[in-house]
Design an enzyme around this catalytic site. Structure first.
Site, mmCIF file in Angstrom:
data_model
loop_
_atom_site.group_PDB
_atom_site.id
_atom_site.type_symbol
_atom_site.label_atom_id
_atom_site.label_comp_id
_atom_site.label_asym_id
_atom_site.label_seq_id
_atom_site.Cartn_x
_atom_site.Cartn_y
_atom_site.Cartn_z
ATOM 1 N N GLN A 78 -17.557 -77.730 -13.019
ATOM 2 C CA GLN A 78 -16.526 -77.313 -11.829
ATOM 3 C C GLN A 78 -17.340 -77.719 -10.534
ATOM 4 O O GLN A 78 -17.942 -76.841 -9.746
ATOM 5 C CB GLN A 78 -16.293 -76.037 -11.673
ATOM 6 N N PHE A 79 -17.492 -79.092 -9.914
ATOM 7 C CA PHE A 79 -18.217 -79.276 -8.785
ATOM 8 C C PHE A 79 -17.753 -78.674 -7.451
ATOM 9 O O PHE A 79 -18.571 -78.498 -6.843
ATOM 10 C CB PHE A 79 -18.275 -80.877 -8.811
ATOM 11 N N THR A 80 -16.435 -78.182 -7.385
ATOM 12 C CA THR A 80 -15.779 -77.599 -6.109
ATOM 13 C C THR A 80 -16.564 -76.520 -6.143
ATOM 14 O O THR A 80 -16.341 -75.834 -4.745
ATOM 15 C CB THR A 80 -14.268 -77.726 -6.236
#
Length: 148
Positions: A78-80
């Site tokens: 989940q890079f966000t």
């Protein structure tokens, strides 16, 4: 490195209308990496996650870890989690680049498995639909910048 841990009674991840990972009783973990993250940081995070005591004992106290209850993990990249809000549109410049983050994500999941925890995963970089029933609800955020 940041993780969001949600204690779940069930969780699954779907890609292109096909379930690619599913667990019952454990953690759905969203995981993200930033510049400067290393295998050493991942190892510390893994230790913290598998030994985190957020399951109730016989006295309804949060005394049991994932290992104590034979729980599983659904790990989702989940890079966000490294979004910066400088207005209305998020920037993701603090997220680690794709190649290095992918390698650390694989390493993270391998280390979890080395702890004798059943691990299911999403697919790094894919558009995923994640479902869960948050048990408690209990949600814990761990950030290696502050929590180590």
């Amino acid at each position: 490195m940041k993780v969001i841990i949600q204690r779940v009674s069930t969780s699954s991840v779907e890609i292109n209308k096909k379930i690619v990972g599913k667990i019952d009783n454990g953690y759905m973990v969203l995981v993200s990496f930033t510049n400067g993250d290393t295998k050493k940081i991942v190892n510390k995070m893994v230790n913290k996650i598998v030994n985190l005591r957020i399951f109730e004992d016989e006295n309804d106290k949060l005394n049991y870890s994932l290992k104590d209850v034979n729980g599983s993990i659904l790990s989702i990249s989940q890079f966000t989690l490294y979004a910066k809000l400088n207005g209305r549109r998020p920037s993701f410049t603090d997220a680690l680049n794709y190649k290095e983050a992918s390698l650390l994500y694989d390493y993270f999941n391998e280390q979890l498995k080395n702890e004798e925890v059943h691990v299911e995963t999403g697919v790094f970089g894919e558009d995923m639909k994640v479902s869960l029933i948050n048990d408690g609800p209990i949600t814990i955020i761990i950030d290696s910048k502050y929590d180590f």
